[in-house]
Every structure is written in structure tokens, then in C-alpha cells.
Design an enzyme around this catalytic site. Structure first.
Site, short mmCIF file in Angstrom:
data_model
loop_
_atom_site.label_atom_id
_atom_site.label_comp_id
_atom_site.label_asym_id
_atom_site.label_seq_id
_atom_site.Cartn_x
_atom_site.Cartn_y
_atom_site.Cartn_z
N HIS A 1 55.56 82.74 36.43
CA HIS A 1 54.42 81.92 36.86
C HIS A 1 53.23 82.75 37.31
O HIS A 1 52.16 82.21 37.60
CB HIS A 1 54.88 80.99 37.99
CG HIS A 1 54.05 79.76 38.12
ND1 HIS A 1 53.37 79.43 39.28
CD2 HIS A 1 53.79 78.76 37.24
CE1 HIS A 1 52.73 78.29 39.11
NE2 HIS A 1 52.97 77.86 37.88
N HIS B 1 44.51 72.61 40.63
CA HIS B 1 45.62 73.44 40.14
C HIS B 1 45.70 74.71 40.97
O HIS B 1 46.65 75.47 40.87
CB HIS B 1 45.41 73.78 38.66
CG HIS B 1 46.58 74.42 38.01
ND1 HIS B 1 46.67 75.78 37.79
CD2 HIS B 1 47.74 73.89 37.54
CE1 HIS B 1 47.82 76.06 37.20
NE2 HIS B 1 48.50 74.94 37.05
#
Length: 609
Positions: free
Chosen positions: A272, A495
Site C-alpha cells: 500500500h 483518499h
């Protein structure tokens, strides 16, 4: 069965995921049917992401809106198969016939848990017709990212949004937001687009590395200026099996693109981390950010990044320890790269060692997969952050009244109650201030998007599933609304991930962190074996801002961070402080249930199918 809370009602299945599994799919999970968007009814409500996109070459064009498929929709614009969407679990199974009434949350009779994702990767919910939907039409290729305003939206968009230019930069903190379409020009003044970052105005690029979770290789290549478009690029990813094959297929037309696969040895872990390493003729630069390398992440979402200064090359013959910063950023970055155990990164480790990173004033906070014991427990994740706060912050009078604020885009399983992980490990870390023995219990505000009135176009980027939510209703009492009038981004779904400790009047910060890590044990790590072992599933990366590194006692909050000015001493927090608590009628955004009763601020509705 159903459960009620002050933040909504769920109708749930009898076979939900268990507490130990995260809201994340294993690498390689696919959903080949979930890359299409719904055509809006003219003069009526529209579905999320109304701009049609190109389907897979072998498929008949048709319209449907799929859960969390936005990242894939963006990637699918090239002729090749797209890669995976961001944190999107498979949702195969039958759907109940009833539609949400706007206050209740309906779930399938047989929704699979996270542990079944590998077995059923590629599954989708049956398509649901939209209210007043028109007859399906052929898809139209678009050269611009999806817009909630329709295909003609970008005709009036200022050209300078897409052009690289030298923006006014805040050289104090070097923390920036991304540009967002449709804002007043001042709110993009000093914000950065990916083309700005890669612009020759920041250096003459020779080679680069892109660490990320989700990629659209053809789109990424186009973001490099024409003079750098053939410079070598190394992609660091976590894809396996079919997803990896698709990623390699995307890169076939680009011989200058190479790959490094991150090792993911623990189930449900992801790569990630989002970072760029840029090697110039003039030196070297690091960018740590929150955006995927897909078009949709760079136009209509709130994202953040830290951009390093241009690091000059050290004189030949310099010692290995030369060029270190007071925050030990250089060694920590080298240690993080070494944790990949990847031959492809060895050359970059050598290059970074040859540069002077002494100007860096932030601390690196990284996660890397593994089970760690002894002193290694404090190298990564939550205990790494705790150690930095212990060593580099100072106790504050009345600190028990200084709230902790966490803001994120995805939520994992926290356990049966708050004592399991959220308070015992997470809050315990974020309330650390210096070497104080005070075990304060300050307020904790968790900023997570509520259903309305946000722009649902980016709803697939906020993966909080009803399976997880229904088991931790206690968590929702911590939730606060996303509101960002100070940066003009109230309707640009966040986000970005940020965490901070703020004064009771919300004018001062004790510290600030921007990171890729969401609110999950997979990202931050969890203690095991009677607190003698730390287990981390995923790769994550962020930077910590501590006042002492800037010769300050606290950071003043900049209440009006736009337009950006290099003279301000205030820290540009990306959303409004104080955050507003959920009202009894507010619901957290749940990405796998429909919101068909009320359109969002752009007239869109969210109907998973």
C-alpha cells in the site's frame, strides 16, 4: 437479523466475516465484470461515475455500476486489461430484493467473508437497475477523467490545471494537497498535480521508481514530460498471479518500464506504500504521497503528499554516514528499502547513500510485513510512531484535554469493543507526548465520510463494508464528518490519511502525520503473544512532522491555507477544525450498499450491482 444504532440500521446476513480478517482483498483479487458505469437518466438522477468507459475488449459494451470499481474504471481506459481496484473485497453472492430506504442498510443473504475472497475472486453482485434508467448505450471513449458533471465538464476547465508550472510552494513544511477539478482557482494555487511533480522545472530526470498499490501504466507514462518519457522507470508493486500478469501486459509497449514485486508473506497484506524516488542530473528527490497511479486519484479526490528538497550529491569519498539529517531520515529510508529484500532496489540504495539528505526535517514512519520481537518491534508501524512521539515530543500542560484526530479512507475490523485494539494499542500510541508518565485519556475524533452530502463519484475509494461495520457499532460514536471548506475540498472525497494531536481550541498541533496507512491492524500492526510480538501485514509509508524538528514548540494551524504562501508559519491541515460529530441521523459511508433515495451534491446516486 438486524441491528440498530444511532447511526443507522443494517439488515445483515448470518455469514459475515470474522473479527480477525481485514477489509482488504488478497493481492491478485479481480472483478472482471466490475469496470463499467451507469448511464444517467436525462433530467433525472445520475449514478456514480456517469462517464462511460471502455470495457474489456472481449466484452459486449453495457452499463452497470459496480462496487468500488472506480480505480478499475480509470485503468480500463487503455486497450489492455486493468489492474486491481483499491481495497475492494469480492462480494459474490445473492442480493436481497429490498432496496435501502435511506436509513437502513441491506446486505446479501450469502455475503462471503474476507477469507473466501481468494476462492471466489472475480465475483460480483447481480446488476441492479437504476431508477428511470435509459436504455443501455454503447460506451464512448473519454480522454479526460470521469466527472460527476458529465462529459462536457472539462470544456470549461482552465488549461493551466493540466499544465506543469512552478507553483508557489510552502518550503517550511513541504506538505501539499493535490489539485482538484472544479474548484475556485485559489484552492489549487500551491496544490500539485502529478505533471507538476514530474515537471522539468523540478529537475532533469534520469530515472525513477514508483511504489504504489494500483497502477495504470499507459496513463502513468503519459504523465512524464515528453523529454523524460523514455527514462527508465521501476514499478514496485504487490500483485500476484493474474493481477501481476495484467500489470506486465500493460507495460509491454513500454520497454523502459521494469518491475519489482514486493514480498507479501502474511495473508491479507497489501503493498500500500505510495512513494516516488526521482533521480536527476542535479540530485535526488523523494515524494511520499497518498495517490494511486491512476487517473481518477488525481482529479476529484483529496490527496496529500510530502515533497523533499532536491538532495545534492555528496563529494566523492564521503563516509557512509555523511548526509544524514537530524531526523535520521536517510538511514530510515535505506532500512525501509532494504526490508524489501529485492535485488532491483540495491542500485537505488547505493544511489541514495551518495546524496546529502541533511535538510530533511520529517521522520519516516513505515510498515513492512512480518512478525517482530525485541527491539525490532519499534521499527515499524504503530510502535514506531509511539517511539518517535516518546523521544521527540514534549509533555504539554493540560494535555489530557488535547484531542487526537485521525482521518482515513478505509476501516478494518477493530474487534468486539474499543479495548481490543483501538484504545489499548492505537489510542495509546497517538496520545504519547514525550516522556510523560501521564496516561491521559483525551477525546479521540475519527474523521470518516458520512453518506450525504458528499460526492459519491469516488465512493469506491472508501472501502468500509457493512460486514465489518455491523460488528463494531461502538466505533461509530467516534465518527466525525469530513468537511474541508478551508481548502475548498468538502465535496472531494478524502483518499488522504492524516493523524494529529491538536489543542483544545484547535489552533495548535503537537504533531502531524500524513501516511498511506488507514485505520486497520493490517496497516499499523497488532501486538501478539502477550504483547511480546508485533505482527504487521502490509507495506505502508508516511512522514511525521514534529515541532522540535522545526524549532517550534507547537505548529500553529493555518485556518486559510490557500492560496499557498511561502511566508506562512501555519500548518495547512487539509480539513476544517474542529471536526463536527455525526448527528444521530448520520451514517458512515458504506460502499457495498445502495444509496438510491437521495442524490449527492452533484445529483448522483450510488447503486452497487
Amino acid at each position: 437479523m438486524s441491528q440498530d444504532s444511532q447511526h443507522g440500521k443494517w439488515t445483515i446476513s448470518s455469514s459475515d466475516d470474522d473479527d480477525n480478517k481485514e477489509d482488504l482483498p488478497p493481492s491478485g483479487t479481480t472483478a472482471s465484470d466490475s469496470r463499467q458505469t451507469a448511464e444517467p437518466s436525462r433530467g433525472s438522477r445520475r449514478s456514480a461515475s456517469p462517464v462511460p468507459v471502455k470495457a474489456e475488449p472481449a466484452r459486449t459494451p453495457e452499463y452497470s455500476l459496480s462496487i468500488g470499481s472506480e480505480a478499475r474504471q480509470s485503468a480500463a481506459r487503455n486497450q489492455l486489461n486493468p489492474v486491481k481496484r483499491e481495497t475492494s473485497p469480492s462480494l459474490a453472492g445473492k442480493r436481497k430484493k429490498e432496496v435501502s430506504d435511506g436509513t437502513g442498510w441491506a446486505l446479501s443473504d450469502s455475503d462471503e467473508d474476507d477469507g473466501d475472497v481468494k476462492k471466489n475472486s472475480g465475483g460480483n453482485l447481480p446488476k441492479r437497475a437504476l431508477p428511470n434508467a435509459e436504455k443501455k448505450k454503447p460506451k464512448v471513449e473519454s480522454e479526460r477523467p470521469p466527472s460527476p458533471h458529465g462529459r462536457l465538464y472539462y470544456l470549461d476547465e482552465p488549461e493551466d490545471f493540466f499544465e506543469s508550472c512552478t507553483p508557489p510552494l510552502n518550503d517550511t513544511y513541504r506538505f501539499y494537497l493535490n489539485k482538484v477539478t472544479g474548484l475556485n482557482r485559489k484552492y489549487n494555487s500551491g496544490a500539485l498535480h502529478i505533471r507538476d511533480i514530474l515537471s522539468p522545472l523540478f529537475g532533469t530526470l534520469k530515472e525513477s521508481v514508483q511504489f504504489n498499490y494500483c497502477f495504470d501504466i499507459p496513463w502513468m507514462v503519459k504523465q512524464y514530460p515528453s523529454e523524460f518519457r523514455d527514462c527508465p522507470v521501476l514499478i514496485v508493486h504487490g500483485d500476484k498471479r493474474e493481477a501481476k500478469a495484467r500489470l506486465l501486459q500493460q507495460a509491454q509497449p513500454f520497454p523502459h518500464v521494469r518491475f519489482c514485486q514486493a514480498k507479501l508473506d502474511i495473508a491479507f497484506g497489501t503493498h500500500h506504500t505510495k512513494m516516488m524516488l526521482l533521480w536527476y542530473e542535479e540530485g535526488f528527490r523523494v515524494i511520499i504521497l497518498t495517490s494511486n497511479l491512476i487517473r481518477a486519484d488525481w482529479y476529484q479526490k483529496t490527496q496529500g503528499m510530502w515533497m523533499s528538497p532536491l538532495f545534492p550529491r555528496l563529494p566523492e569519498g564521503s563516509s557512509p554516514s555523511a548526509g544524514e539529517s537530524p531526523t535520521f531520515f536517510k538511514q530510515d529510508l535505506l532500512d525501509y528499502l532494504a526490508s524489501y529484500r529485492a535485488p532491483e532496489l540495491e542500485e537505488w540504495i547505493r544511489r541514495i547513500g551518495e546524496h546529502d539528505l541533511s535538510e530533511t526535517r520529517v521522520y519516516l514512519v513505515a510498515s513492512t510485513p512480518g512478525r517482530f520481537v525485541g527491539s525490532d518491534m519499534e521499527r515499524w508501524g504503530l510502535l514506531r510512531l509511539r517511539k518517535l512521539l516518546h523521544e521527540h515530543t514534549n509533555p504539554i500542560p493540560g494535555e489530557e484535554k488535547w484531542p487526537v484526530v485521525g482521518q482515513f479512507s478505509s476501516i478494518g475490523s477493530m474487534g468486539a469493543d474499543k479495548t481490543k485494539w483501538l484504545v489499548g494499542e492505537f489510542q495509546r500510541t497517538l496520545t504519547t507526548l514525550g516522556k510523560s508518565s501521564l496516561r491521559s485519556d483525551p477525546p479521540m475524533h475519527l474523521v470518516h465520510s458520512n453518506v450525504c452530502p458528499l460526492n459519491t463519484t469516488a465512493g469506491g475509494s472508501l472501502p468500509y463494508s457493512v460486514q465489518t461495520a455491523q460488528k463494531q457499532l461502538w466505533l461509530h460514536s467516534y465518527f466525525h464528518r469530513w468537511k474541508a471548506n478551508c481548502t475548498g475540498r468538502s465535496h472531494a472525497m478524502p483518499h488522504i490519511k492524516t493523524y494529529m494531536r491538536v489543542s483544545p481550541d484547535f489552533t495548535q498541533l503537537a504533531w502531524f502525520l500524513v501516511t498511506s496507512a488507514n485505520l486497520s491492524k493490517a496497516a499499523w500492526g497488532a501486538l501478539e503473544k502477550n504483547n511480546t510480538q508485533m505482527m504487521v501485514r502490509s507495506y505502508e509509508l508516511g512522514v511525521l512532522f514534529v515541532p522540535s524538528a522545526f524549532n517550534m514548540k507547537t505548529f500553529p494551524v493555518d485556518k486559510n491555507p490557500f492560496p499557498v504562501s511561502s511566508s506562512t508559519s501555519g500548518f495547512p491541515v487539509p480539513f476544517d477544525l474542529p471536526p463536527s460529530s455525526y448527528s444521530p441521523k448520520d451514517q458512515p459511508w458504506i460502499w457495498n450498499i445502495p444509496y438510491s433515495q437521495e442524490p449527492d451534491t452533484h445529483g448522483n446516486i450510488w447503486v452497487p450491482s
